[in-house]
Write an enzyme that holds these catalytic residues in place. Structure first.
Site, mmCIF file in Angstrom:
data_model
loop_
_atom_site.group_PDB
_atom_site.id
_atom_site.type_symbol
_atom_site.label_atom_id
_atom_site.label_comp_id
_atom_site.label_asym_id
_atom_site.label_seq_id
_atom_site.Cartn_x
_atom_site.Cartn_y
_atom_site.Cartn_z
ATOM 1 N N HIS A 175 56.124 -3.538 -2.252
ATOM 2 C CA HIS A 175 54.580 -3.160 -2.664
ATOM 3 C C HIS A 175 53.558 -4.124 -2.467
ATOM 4 C CE1 HIS A 175 55.716 -4.332 -6.885
ATOM 5 N NE2 HIS A 175 54.224 -4.688 -6.735
ATOM 6 N N ASP A 227 62.257 -1.829 -3.006
ATOM 7 C CA ASP A 227 61.298 -2.728 -3.482
ATOM 8 C C ASP A 227 61.390 -4.076 -3.099
ATOM 9 O OD1 ASP A 227 58.366 -2.966 -4.167
ATOM 10 O OD2 ASP A 227 58.678 -3.230 -6.143
ATOM 11 N N SER A 285 54.196 -9.832 -9.240
ATOM 12 C CA SER A 285 55.164 -8.857 -8.444
ATOM 13 C C SER A 285 55.953 -9.993 -7.170
ATOM 14 C CB SER A 285 54.479 -7.679 -7.707
ATOM 15 O OG SER A 285 54.016 -7.021 -8.905
#
Length: 463
Positions: free
Chosen positions: A207, A238, A317
């Site tokens: 993402h 992911d 992230s």
């Protein structure tokens, strides 16, 4: 005092010019007091002779061997030394009594030691006060030449950090952590990543790079930047891999996410809110926390996550989650927040990372083939079984798939996979994908009212 000499009594009288003698009744006596024969002539404190042989007629002389005061004092020892020393008259004039002193009052002789002790004490106090004053002046910057800090070679013990301390781990891992910036149709995305190999492969989240047209920029710990290209990604797990145009990089050390235990210390690295080179600490809060994430209408992501209370925010992230030895055991990916808007989401002590065993396997697949293999069980899941939290029902089973080979059939309710209880359909998907293709797992299921166990060899599905 009375003396008897040849039957004549003499009295000693104190007059202003010394001691005189007279007979009782007023007859003057010689000017010198009598002494015993053969005895030294007594003197006063000033050395004035007050006795000795006398030429005065009728007075006792020092040479008279026949006199004795024992004639008038029968208690006196006649053989004791009989030299009589008459003290000097008291100071102060005639008729004045001798002054009496308080025995507890200091005298002239006592003032000497007291004065000496006081003097020494004052000198010592002055020296000590001067030394302290100089020290305070130097430390406080008063006067000339202010010295700040400890002398060279005397660094505090806290600065001598061990390699296995949190600071030591952070110093070792930070050179391998990067900030990833990607520009695309939706704007600029900022995330984190870490160097997986010396030839420039970097692991991050899907993402983070999903808006990319294939190009990205990487910023290193030292502030230098380099262009990067997206090698491949797996939206459902992911995980994404990018390649930096630089060699000689310092890769991380990988750990084993299967060896973790709840309570193990961890550190999270990354660029939360674009604050590069940030390190936060926490523990492993839970293991195999099944995650189903994704935007409505977008890709749904499944994985059995490592839960931690280390502070993780937007921008973390793709960054590494490391254990107490500095080995990467997860990829930071998702946070739980009380905010409804993702842009306002903040850490509340619940963050989730993709287990590194899964992320590393997918990375290797992408590097080797450009695609990731997805682990499957060969069945379709439906609603949960009868009763709350009682497992996951299989709505269909592929005839030639792993589940059918293990004896499972449609309608069976899987209660546990590899010892982990199942409550939701996403639990089965996430726990299956945690394992590598070819892994053999135990399955506990219910068929009707019977509980049974079987072994299933998981397979790979490439999309």
């Amino acid at each position: 005092m009375r003396w008897a000499v040849s039957g004549t009594d003499w009295e000693a009288l104190n007059v202003t010019d010394g001691w005189n003698w007279r007979q009782p009744g007023g007859t003057p006596a010689p000017a010198h007091p009598p002494v015993r024969a053969g005895q030294p002539v007594p003197t006063t404190a000033t050395g004035t002779v007050r006795g000795g042989p006398s030429t005065d007629a009728g007075a006792p002389t020092a040479g008279s061997p026949w006199w004795s005061d024992a004639l008038t004092d029968p208690w006196r020892d006649p053989y004791a030394p009989a030299a009589v020393v008459l003290q000097a008259p008291p100071v102060g004039g005639p008729g004045e009594p001798e002054p009496v002193r308080d025995p507890d009052a200091p005298t002239g002789r006592r003032l000497g030691p007291v004065f000496l002790i006081s003097l020494v004490t004052a000198l010592l106090a002055g020296m000590l006060g001067g030394a302290l004053g100089y020290a305070f002046a130097v430390r406080g910057g008063v006067g000339g030449g202010t010295t700040l800090g400890a002398p060279p070679g005397e660094a505090p013990v806290a600065a001598q950090r061990r390699p296995d301390s949190l600071a030591g781990v952070a110093a070792r891992v930070l050179p391998s952590v990067v900030t990833v910036r990607v520009s695309g149709r939706g704007g600029t995305s900022v995330g984190s990543g870490f160097v997986a190999s010396a030839d420039g492969y970097v692991i991050t989240n899907d993402h983070v790079v999903e808006v990319s047209s294939g190009r990205a920029t990487v910023t290193f710990n030292d502030g230098s930047t380099a262009p990067a290209t997206v090698v491949g990604k797996d939206p459902e797990s992911d995980v994404a891999v990018i390649k930096v145009s630089r060699t000689g990089l310092r890769p991380v050390e990988f750990g084993d996410s299967e060896a973790l235990a709840v309570g193990d210390p961890v550190l999270a690295f990354g660029s939360p809110l674009s604050l590069a080179n940030t390190v936060t600490a926490g523990i492993v809060s839970a293991l195999d926390r099944t995650i189903r994430a994704g935007e409505p209408g977008g890709t749904t992501r499944y994985y059995a996550a490592i839960q931690t209370d280390a502070a993780v925010n937007q921008g973390n992230s793709g960054g590494p989650l490391v254990d107490g030895a500095g080995r990467v055991i997860g990829v930071n990916s998702v946070i739980k927040s009380l905010a409804a808007d993702a842009e306002e989401a903040g850490n509340i002590g619940l963050a989730f990372a993709i287990p590194i065993n899964q992320a590393k396997r997918i990375t290797q697949d992408i590097i080797d083939t450009g695609k990731a293999r997805r682990t499957v069980i060969g069945a379709t899941v439906g609603d949960a079984g009868s009763g709350a939290a009682s497992g996951v029902r299989l709505s269909a089973v592929e005839p030639s798939g792993p589940a059918a080979a293990g004896g499972l059939r449609a309608g069976d309710v899987i209660l546990r996979l590899a010892g982990r209880p199942l409550e939701e359909p996403s639990d089965l998907i996430a726990l299956v994908r945690k394992h590598a293709p070819g892994s053999v797992v135990t399955v506990e299921y219910r068929r009707g009212s019977d509980r049974q166990n079987t072994s299933v060899t998981l397979a790979a599905d490439v999309k």
